[in-house]
Design a protein around this motif. Structure first.
Motif, PDB file in Angstrom:
ATOM      1  N   PHE A  41       0.861  -1.185   0.000  1.00  0.00           N
ATOM      2  CA  PHE A  41       0.000   0.000   0.000  1.00  0.00           C
ATOM      3  C   PHE A  41       0.896   1.232   0.000  1.00  0.00           C
ATOM      4  O   PHE A  41       1.733   1.397   0.884  1.00  0.00           O
ATOM      5  CB  PHE A  41      -0.902  -0.051   1.240  1.00  0.00           C
ATOM      6  CG  PHE A  41      -1.582   1.257   1.537  1.00  0.00           C
ATOM      7  CD1 PHE A  41      -2.294   1.927   0.543  1.00  0.00           C
ATOM      8  CD2 PHE A  41      -1.527   1.820   2.818  1.00  0.00           C
ATOM      9  CE1 PHE A  41      -2.932   3.130   0.820  1.00  0.00           C
ATOM     10  CE2 PHE A  41      -2.158   3.023   3.100  1.00  0.00           C
ATOM     11  CZ  PHE A  41      -2.859   3.677   2.093  1.00  0.00           C
ATOM     12  N   ILE A  42       0.745   2.069  -1.001  1.00  0.00           N
ATOM     13  CA  ILE A  42       1.556   3.292  -1.051  1.00  0.00           C
ATOM     14  C   ILE A  42       0.660   4.521  -1.143  1.00  0.00           C
ATOM     15  O   ILE A  42       0.071   4.784  -2.197  1.00  0.00           O
ATOM     16  CB  ILE A  42       2.527   3.278  -2.259  1.00  0.00           C
ATOM     17  CG1 ILE A  42       3.330   1.975  -2.259  1.00  0.00           C
ATOM     18  CG2 ILE A  42       3.446   4.495  -2.225  1.00  0.00           C
ATOM     19  CD1 ILE A  42       4.245   1.829  -3.450  1.00  0.00           C
ATOM     20  N   PRO A  43       0.518   5.273  -0.043  1.00  0.00           N
ATOM     21  CA  PRO A  43      -0.251   6.515  -0.109  1.00  0.00           C
ATOM     22  C   PRO A  43       0.631   7.661  -0.578  1.00  0.00           C
ATOM     23  O   PRO A  43       1.846   7.629  -0.374  1.00  0.00           O
ATOM     24  CB  PRO A  43      -0.694   6.723   1.337  1.00  0.00           C
ATOM     25  CG  PRO A  43       0.315   6.026   2.162  1.00  0.00           C
ATOM     26  CD  PRO A  43       0.970   4.960   1.329  1.00  0.00           C
ATOM     27  N   THR A  44       0.039   8.647  -1.218  1.00  0.00           N
ATOM     28  CA  THR A  44       0.802   9.826  -1.603  1.00  0.00           C
ATOM     29  C   THR A  44      -0.050  11.071  -1.363  1.00  0.00           C
ATOM     30  O   THR A  44      -1.267  11.032  -1.533  1.00  0.00           O
ATOM     31  CB  THR A  44       1.253   9.751  -3.075  1.00  0.00           C
ATOM     32  OG1 THR A  44       1.991  10.937  -3.389  1.00  0.00           O
ATOM     33  CG2 THR A  44       0.077   9.663  -4.028  1.00  0.00           C
ATOM     34  N   LEU A  45       0.594  12.144  -0.917  1.00  0.00           N
ATOM     35  CA  LEU A  45      -0.149  13.377  -0.633  1.00  0.00           C
ATOM     36  C   LEU A  45       0.370  14.501  -1.507  1.00  0.00           C
ATOM     37  O   LEU A  45       1.577  14.701  -1.638  1.00  0.00           O
ATOM     38  CB  LEU A  45      -0.007  13.749   0.850  1.00  0.00           C
ATOM     39  CG  LEU A  45      -0.616  12.739   1.824  1.00  0.00           C
ATOM     40  CD1 LEU A  45      -0.363  13.182   3.258  1.00  0.00           C
ATOM     41  CD2 LEU A  45      -2.112  12.564   1.593  1.00  0.00           C
ATOM     42  N   SER A  46      -0.548  15.240  -2.112  1.00  0.00           N
ATOM     43  CA  SER A  46      -0.122  16.275  -3.050  1.00  0.00           C
ATOM     44  C   SER A  46       0.085  17.625  -2.373  1.00  0.00           C
ATOM     45  O   SER A  46       0.758  18.487  -2.907  1.00  0.00           O
ATOM     46  CB  SER A  46      -1.135  16.398  -4.179  1.00  0.00           C
ATOM     47  OG  SER A  46      -2.398  16.742  -3.640  1.00  0.00           O
ATOM     48  N   ARG A  47      -0.518  17.843  -1.188  1.00  0.00           N
ATOM     49  CA  ARG A  47      -0.373  19.160  -0.557  1.00  0.00           C
ATOM     50  C   ARG A  47       0.175  19.093   0.866  1.00  0.00           C
ATOM     51  O   ARG A  47      -0.142  19.918   1.706  1.00  0.00           O
ATOM     52  CB  ARG A  47      -1.744  19.865  -0.523  1.00  0.00           C
ATOM     53  CG  ARG A  47      -2.315  20.049  -1.902  1.00  0.00           C
ATOM     54  CD  ARG A  47      -3.101  21.291  -2.053  1.00  0.00           C
ATOM     55  NE  ARG A  47      -3.679  21.319  -3.384  1.00  0.00           N
ATOM     56  CZ  ARG A  47      -4.848  21.834  -3.681  1.00  0.00           C
ATOM     57  NH1 ARG A  47      -5.584  22.379  -2.723  1.00  0.00           N
ATOM     58  NH2 ARG A  47      -5.294  21.836  -4.916  1.00  0.00           N
ATOM     59  N   ALA A  48       0.982  18.050   1.125  1.00  0.00           N
ATOM     60  CA  ALA A  48       1.552  17.935   2.466  1.00  0.00           C
ATOM     61  C   ALA A  48       2.628  19.009   2.639  1.00  0.00           C
ATOM     62  O   ALA A  48       3.447  19.228   1.749  1.00  0.00           O
ATOM     63  CB  ALA A  48       2.158  16.553   2.648  1.00  0.00           C
ATOM     64  N   VAL A  49       2.573  19.741   3.770  1.00  0.00           N
ATOM     65  CA  VAL A  49       3.606  20.740   4.053  1.00  0.00           C
ATOM     66  C   VAL A  49       4.421  20.266   5.257  1.00  0.00           C
ATOM     67  O   VAL A  49       4.128  19.225   5.841  1.00  0.00           O
ATOM     68  CB  VAL A  49       2.978  22.125   4.337  1.00  0.00           C
ATOM     69  CG1 VAL A  49       2.462  22.731   3.063  1.00  0.00           C
ATOM     70  CG2 VAL A  49       1.887  22.024   5.381  1.00  0.00           C
ATOM     71  N   GLU A  50       5.438  21.045   5.613  1.00  0.00           N
ATOM     72  CA  GLU A  50       6.339  20.585   6.654  1.00  0.00           C
ATOM     73  C   GLU A  50       5.666  20.315   7.988  1.00  0.00           C
ATOM     74  O   GLU A  50       5.949  19.327   8.660  1.00  0.00           O
ATOM     75  CB  GLU A  50       7.484  21.581   6.834  1.00  0.00           C
ATOM     76  CG  GLU A  50       8.832  20.912   6.606  1.00  0.00           C
ATOM     77  CD  GLU A  50       9.922  21.942   6.438  1.00  0.00           C
ATOM     78  OE1 GLU A  50      10.227  22.591   7.450  1.00  0.00           O
ATOM     79  OE2 GLU A  50      10.429  22.089   5.299  1.00  0.00           O
ATOM     80  N   GLU A  51       4.701  21.218   8.347  1.00  0.00           N
ATOM     81  CA  GLU A  51       4.024  21.039   9.654  1.00  0.00           C
ATOM     82  C   GLU A  51       3.291  19.709   9.737  1.00  0.00           C
ATOM     83  O   GLU A  51       2.991  19.210  10.808  1.00  0.00           O
ATOM     84  CB  GLU A  51       3.002  22.163   9.920  1.00  0.00           C
ATOM     85  CG  GLU A  51       3.559  23.567   9.963  1.00  0.00           C
ATOM     86  CD  GLU A  51       3.556  24.212   8.597  1.00  0.00           C
ATOM     87  OE1 GLU A  51       2.482  24.662   8.182  1.00  0.00           O
ATOM     88  OE2 GLU A  51       4.613  24.246   7.932  1.00  0.00           O
ATOM     89  N   ASP A  52       2.930  19.142   8.545  1.00  0.00           N
ATOM     90  CA  ASP A  52       2.194  17.876   8.558  1.00  0.00           C
ATOM     91  C   ASP A  52       3.079  16.708   8.987  1.00  0.00           C
ATOM     92  O   ASP A  52       2.591  15.631   9.273  1.00  0.00           O
ATOM     93  CB  ASP A  52       1.637  17.570   7.155  1.00  0.00           C
ATOM     94  CG  ASP A  52       0.549  18.571   6.764  1.00  0.00           C
ATOM     95  OD1 ASP A  52      -0.127  19.065   7.685  1.00  0.00           O
ATOM     96  OD2 ASP A  52       0.392  18.844   5.567  1.00  0.00           O
ATOM     97  N   SER A  53       4.396  16.940   9.040  1.00  0.00           N
ATOM     98  CA  SER A  53       5.399  15.904   9.293  1.00  0.00           C
ATOM     99  C   SER A  53       5.016  14.588   8.615  1.00  0.00           C
ATOM    100  O   SER A  53       4.826  13.547   9.232  1.00  0.00           O
ATOM    101  CB  SER A  53       5.624  15.696  10.807  1.00  0.00           C
ATOM    102  OG  SER A  53       4.412  15.435  11.476  1.00  0.00           O
ATOM    103  N   TRP A  54       4.880  14.670   7.318  1.00  0.00           N
ATOM    104  CA  TRP A  54       4.521  13.514   6.497  1.00  0.00           C
ATOM    105  C   TRP A  54       5.786  12.919   5.898  1.00  0.00           C
ATOM    106  O   TRP A  54       6.554  13.580   5.216  1.00  0.00           O
ATOM    107  CB  TRP A  54       3.565  13.973   5.392  1.00  0.00           C
ATOM    108  CG  TRP A  54       3.298  12.933   4.331  1.00  0.00           C
ATOM    109  CD1 TRP A  54       3.766  12.934   3.056  1.00  0.00           C
ATOM    110  CD2 TRP A  54       2.501  11.758   4.447  1.00  0.00           C
ATOM    111  NE1 TRP A  54       3.323  11.839   2.367  1.00  0.00           N
ATOM    112  CE2 TRP A  54       2.536  11.095   3.211  1.00  0.00           C
ATOM    113  CE3 TRP A  54       1.770  11.188   5.504  1.00  0.00           C
ATOM    114  CZ2 TRP A  54       1.853   9.901   2.979  1.00  0.00           C
ATOM    115  CZ3 TRP A  54       1.099   9.993   5.266  1.00  0.00           C
ATOM    116  CH2 TRP A  54       1.146   9.363   4.019  1.00  0.00           C
ATOM    117  N   ASN A  55       6.014  11.623   6.196  1.00  0.00           N
ATOM    118  CA  ASN A  55       7.244  11.003   5.724  1.00  0.00           C
ATOM    119  C   ASN A  55       7.055  10.185   4.460  1.00  0.00           C
ATOM    120  O   ASN A  55       8.009   9.671   3.901  1.00  0.00           O
ATOM    121  CB  ASN A  55       7.826  10.097   6.820  1.00  0.00           C
ATOM    122  CG  ASN A  55       8.101  10.894   8.082  1.00  0.00           C
ATOM    123  OD1 ASN A  55       8.563  12.040   8.005  1.00  0.00           O
ATOM    124  ND2 ASN A  55       7.792  10.320   9.226  1.00  0.00           N
ATOM    125  N   GLY A  56       5.797  10.041   4.060  1.00  0.00           N
ATOM    126  CA  GLY A  56       5.508   9.178   2.898  1.00  0.00           C
ATOM    127  C   GLY A  56       5.757   9.879   1.585  1.00  0.00           C
ATOM    128  O   GLY A  56       6.434  10.900   1.506  1.00  0.00           O
TER     129      GLY A  56
END
Lengths: 197, 367
Positions: free
Chosen positions: B299-314
């Protein structure tokens, strides 16, 4: 009573006193359904049939029912319901027993209920004091005249669609009204020829 | 005074007489009696003649797909009529090509049942039925998506569907609509549980059904659904599977993954799921669980509008980026894409460039 024989009245209603091009009745289906000549002709045939029959029916009801009861002022409402009921019954009958005819006329019949040329023909026959026979001739003639007008304009519109380039604002109803105006000028040129009232 | 009376009476009686004539004509002329419709040479239906075939079949619980409600514009209701349809009607000709006419394909909303008929419809349509159900659970999956779980109360044996198919959800008249309206939603739940369906409904600005679901629908309410419809379901093959979904497009994929788990399908399966922000992700627990429980599932999720505060590592970016990154050229793959039409189209384009034949790409566009 107007002194004019039925065949003359029939032709007068087609050419010199065309209900669409000189009285401008029945314009909305005329503009809406004249995009191609086949549907135009189908609608036209249906108009001839309904106009002839409702002229006769309304003539009978007017002189046999409304006049004796002194209810002539109700002619509008009565004529309208008679036309609506007649069209409904005719549609059912054709649908059931004449499938081939229903192919040609069927889908146009409901449109005719609201065609003001039909009501117009019934009202003219009262104003002009026609006999039953004259009324039927006038109804058939007006219907044929309406058919002539809509097929003429249908043919012209088809031709324009294939060849002509129109400014955007003139497409559809715009150019149709202009064509109608020109056709109407041509038809009114005959208008003094026969006196129909 | 007398004139008014006579006038009213005369008008009333003339109108009544005309109404009577129409009624009589309706009873005698338009009465076609009972007609038989033989469906697929095996099911014999007896219907009242004179009505459009679409509605006659509906009265016998056979639901031909239709989006326009029998107005003759959507063309979904095409069926094959072998006998009894009569000539092609002017209202049908714009929607039928030469081959269809030769094959006796007709618009069932336009053809009236006037004589006994023989028709042929896809077998799947027999499974389409109307179900009454109770809202068992509603949950806010994301700020814009609501999940509703319906328990089917009648018919009692529930709904048989292929994972990936959709149902029509019907809502009653309310502030936004004077009539009862229905829209299509994919089933997200396990097809083995025939008495429950879960739907994911995205809030659409001024959307009639979605607004009703988001603002009015409560647990315990009764709703009607019809289905199952659609040809978005897993095809048999030996190729690996790639699912691509965005937003509520994840719903049918969930149902297919339940199938892959249940049938222990060993084909290598990958899911690309794209959305904007971390709070747009949903069904994560189940998907992460499947990563372990289903052999060969990634399963590979991807985010198009993740910013730094979201601390998204994917992964970041759109699903098309994932295709470029993870799918080598000319991989033998069956691809199932579900979501908004622009996403589906751009994915299909990228897959074409990657050398994946269009015949192996299946999609469901959420209009």
């Amino acid at each position: 009573m107007t002194q004019i024989d039925m065949p003359t009245l029939f032709f007068a209603a087609i050419f010199t006193n065309n209900i669409l091009l000189t009285n401008f009745l029945g314009l909305c289906p005329y503009i809406a359904i004249s995009k191609n000549i086949n549907s135009a002709a189908g609608l036209g045939v249906a108009v001839i049939f309904v106009m002839t029959c409702t002229a006769a029916l309304n003539h009978l009801i007017y002189y046999q029912v409304l006049v004796p009861l002194h209810l002539e002022h109700f002619q509008f409402i009565i004529f309208i319901v008679v036309i609506a009921a007649f069209v409904q019954v005719v549609e059912m009958t054709i649908d059931r027993y004449f499938p081939a005819l229903y192919q040609v006329l069927g889908i146009f019949l409901p449109l005719i209920t609201v065609n003001c040329a039909i009501l117009g023909a019934s009202l003219f026959m009262i104003i002009r004091d026609y006999t039953l026979l004259q009324s039927m001739g006038y109804g058939a003639g007006s219907g044929t005249g309406w058919l002539l007008a809509i097929t003429l304009v249908g043919a012209i519109r088809e031709k324009i669609q294939k060849t002509g380039k129109l400014p955007k604002g003139l497409e559809g109803p715009g150019i149709t009204l202009i064509i109608t105006g020109l056709l109407s000028l041509a038809f009114t040129a005959f208008s003094g020829l026969i006196k129909i009232q | 005074m007398k004139e008014i009376f006579i006038g009213l009476l005369a008008i009333a009686s003339i109108s009544a007489a005309l109404a009577l004539i129409i009624e009589l004509a309706g009873a005698y002329i338009a009465n076609y009696g009972e007609k038989h419709i033989l469906v697929n040479n095996k099911k014999d239906l007896v219907v009242e003649g004179g009505n459009p075939l679409l509605f006659s079949l509906m009265s016998k619980n056979i639901f031909i797909p239709s989006a326009c409600g029998g107005k003759g514009t959507c063309t979904y209701c095409k069926v094959k009529i072998h006998e009894g349809a009569g000539p092609v009607l002017p209202t049908e000709t714009p929607y039928l090509d030469k081959d269809e006419m030769k094959d006796n394909i007709r618009l069932s909303c336009q053809v009236k049942v006037k004589e006994d008929m023989k028709i042929e419809i896809p077998e799947d349509l027999f499974l389409i039925r109307e179900f009454r159900s109770v809202v068992e659970k509603t949950e806010d999956l994301t700020p814009t998506n609501k999940g509703i779980t319906l328990r089917i109360t009648s018919p009692e044996d529930g709904i048989l569907f292929k994972p990936g198919q959709y149902v029509q959800l019907q809502v009653p008249p309310f502030k936004l609509s004077k009539t009862s309206e229905f829209r299509a939603y994919s089933i997200a739940s396990n097809a083995d549980d025939t008495t429950h369906v879960q739907l994911v409904i995205t809030k659409v600005e001024n959307g009639i059904v979605s607004t009703y679901v988001h603002d009015y629908l409560k647990e315990g309410d009764e709703v009607t659904i019809r289905g199952p419809f659609g040809d978005f379901f897993l095809r048999d093959s030996q190729r690996d599977i790639l699912f691509i979904a965005t937003g509520s497009g994840l719903a049918p994929v969930m149902s297919m993954l339940y199938q892959i788990e249940g049938e222990e399908i060993k084909r290598k399966t990958t899911l690309f799921f794209g959305d904007r922000k971390p709070h747009d992700l949903y069904f994560q627990d189940q998907l992460i669980y499947w990563q372990k429980s289903i052999v060969n599932f990634t399963f590979i999720p991807t985010l198009s509008r993740a910013v730094e505060e979201d601390s998204w590592n994917g992964e970041k970016g759109r699903v098309t980026t994932l295709i470029h990154k993870h799918i080598p050229d000319n991989t033998p793959l069956d691809v199932y894409i579900c979501g908004a039409p622009p996403m589906v189209e751009s994915c299909a384009k990228v897959l074409r460039q990657k050398g994946i034949p269009a015949s192996n790409v299946f999609y469901d566009k959420f209009e």
